[in-house]
Design a protein around this motif. Structure first.
Motif, PDB file in Angstrom:
ATOM      1  N   PHE A 175       1.322  -1.136   0.309  1.00  0.00           N
ATOM      2  CA  PHE A 175       0.060  -0.030   0.014  1.00  0.00           C
ATOM      3  C   PHE A 175       0.847   1.541  -0.118  1.00  0.00           C
ATOM      4  O   PHE A 175       0.402   2.186   0.681  1.00  0.00           O
ATOM      5  N   LEU A 218      -3.420   3.274  -2.802  1.00  0.00           N
ATOM      6  CA  LEU A 218      -4.166   1.551  -3.148  1.00  0.00           C
ATOM      7  C   LEU A 218      -3.872   2.417  -5.152  1.00  0.00           C
ATOM      8  O   LEU A 218      -3.789   3.166  -5.457  1.00  0.00           O
ATOM      9  N   ASN A 273      -3.998  -3.844  -6.461  1.00  0.00           N
ATOM     10  CA  ASN A 273      -4.622  -4.189  -4.828  1.00  0.00           C
ATOM     11  C   ASN A 273      -5.543  -4.640  -5.028  1.00  0.00           C
ATOM     12  O   ASN A 273      -6.576  -4.328  -5.868  1.00  0.00           O
ATOM     13  N   GLU A 296      -6.911  -7.173   0.520  1.00  0.00           N
ATOM     14  CA  GLU A 296      -6.055  -6.912   0.966  1.00  0.00           C
ATOM     15  C   GLU A 296      -5.609  -5.759   2.136  1.00  0.00           C
ATOM     16  O   GLU A 296      -5.745  -5.883   3.025  1.00  0.00           O
TER      17      GLU A 296
END
Ligand code: PLP
Length: 409
Positions: free
Chosen positions: A28, A389, A393, A397
């Motif tokens: 991230f 993000l 992603n 997650e």
């Protein structure tokens, strides 16, 4: 979740297979630099192993190197929405390009002129301008943002523009809180006052279609390492301006655009990788030409990312003690990119980032160099936690992040 080929996308990024304590790492940290698809790393290696040479030579590898550079400029022109590859300048990174360009542009300013920067911006689109302005006796005006939703205060921009304004420097999207800015409106307002506009698309570029022509930009910068490429910066400027301004350059180097702006030997291998990164993004879309494929790819990316934002914002909002900075309203997701920052009532940002790092979740903490924003929100010195993000992603997650945050005591 709309159908997006997430498994096929992720399979192209070898780094996403990394494990931390027996579980896949969660990346991230994209706003500080995205991971790269294998094709980008192969393009960098391929250049170095097969075509490595300085430019302007009369032998095979130098000719190939020059051809690669031109093709990368064509790709970057399509990427930013310019028609002329000679308007593309590659450099070390956005900050270095902007410092060099600001000094050249400032030679056209005079004492009593004004420039406008914003409190929403990364400092790389603030300090190069304030330093150049100070050297030229030019006044700097700073546009506010609304602390409630962290959107740019366009009325404040309007009130600060005048016939004295020479430049408006503004981000397309905040790298700290994800808000988009109304780029077309900013350009219209700046031009109506007789000022030029310099857009920082560094944070925006991996999320949406950069479109300098449609936006009415005069200059625009982005960085390939934020959109799945290597550490290379890109500056686009209108051809007549790149020709008219005087760059700081050495005498023997070419004095035609864009070469006159590319000080010293370019990072050819990085540029080869930037070209491959653009090809990667274009490959996510469909269409008759590269620009059409990029447009289609970004439509898919932003649709998928909007659902990620929706998921993350809803889950974060349900946690106690967390204050999300910026737009949270699910009806306004088209006004933000999926970069979500928050503060915790009891834990400092650094402690949260450490807690998450121990669980294989990579987030950034601090002010993200959006110093004015962090100061205006009263967040210095600890700053915020940023969950950045990208289209690689997944909702799963995000769920892991939420579970880890629930473990905070
Ligand atoms: C919005 C924004 N502008 C500028 C920069 C600086 O870019 P570079 O690292 O290419 O100098 C960054 C880097 O994080 C950024 O997010």
């Amino acid at each position: 979740m709309p159908s997006f080929p997430i498994a096929a996308v992720r399979a192209q990024f070898p780094a996403l297979a990394r494990q931390v304590n027996g579980r896949p790492a969660v990346f991230f940290d994209g706003p500080a630099g995205s991971q790269v698809p294998r094709s980008v790393a192969e393009a960098v290696a391929g250049y170095m192993l097969e075509h490595n040479a300085n430019h302007g030579g009369l032998f095979a590898t130098s000719v190939e190197s020059d051809a690669m550079l031109l093709e990368a400029q064509r790709a970057a022109a399509d990427f930013v929405g310019a028609s002329d590859p000679a308007e593309i300048v590659f450099g070390a990174n956005m900050t270095t390009l902007t410092f060099a360009f600001s000094r050249a542009l400032a030679q056209t300013w005079k004492p009593g002129d004004e420039i406008i920067v914003t409190a929403l911006d990364h400092d790389a689109n603030v300090t190069p301008w304030t330093v150049a302005a100070r050297e030229k006796g030019v006044e700097v005006r700073r546009v506010r943002f609304d602390p409630e939703d962290c959107t740019l205060d366009v009325a404040d921009l309007e009130s600060k523009l005048s016939k004295k304004t020479r430049l408006v420097a503004a981000a397309c999207a905040s790298n700290a809180v994800g808000s988009l800015t109304p780029v077309k409106r900013i350009a219209e307002l700046a031009h109506a006052a007789g000022a030029e506009v310099f857009f920082d698309a560094v944070h925006y570029a991996p999320h949406g279609m950069t479109d300098v022509s449609n936006w009415g930009a005069d200059y625009c910068v982005c960085s390939a390492y934020k959109f799945f490429g290597p550490h290379v910066g890109i500056l686009w400027g209108r051809h007549e301006r790149l020709d008219a301004l005087l760059p700081y350059k050495v005498r023997p180097s070419a004095d035609v655009s864009p070469d006159r702006w590319m000080t010293g030997t370019p990072n050819f291998e990085g540029i080869a990788g930037a070209r491959a990164a653009i090809a990667y993004v274009a490959g996510l879309g469909e269409g008759g030409d590269r620009r059409a494929r990029l447009r289609s790819a970004f439509a898919r990316i932003s649709e998928y990312e909007r659902e990620l934002s929706r998921h993350l914002l809803a889950k974060l909002a349900a946690l106690p003690d967390i204050r999300i900075l910026g737009i949270t309203d699910a009806a306004r997701l088209n006004e933000r990119v999926p970069t979500v920052s928050f503060v915790h009532r009891r834990h400092e940002a650094g402690a949260i980032a450490e807690h998450l790092a121990a669980r294989g979740i990579f987030v950034w903490n601090g002010n993200m160099y959006a110093l004015s924003l962090s100061e205006a929100l009263g967040l210095e010195p600890h700053g915020m936690v940023r969950v950045g993000l990208l289209h690689y992603n997944t909702p799963e997650e995000i769920d892991r992040l939420i579970e880890a945050l629930k473990e905070l005591r």
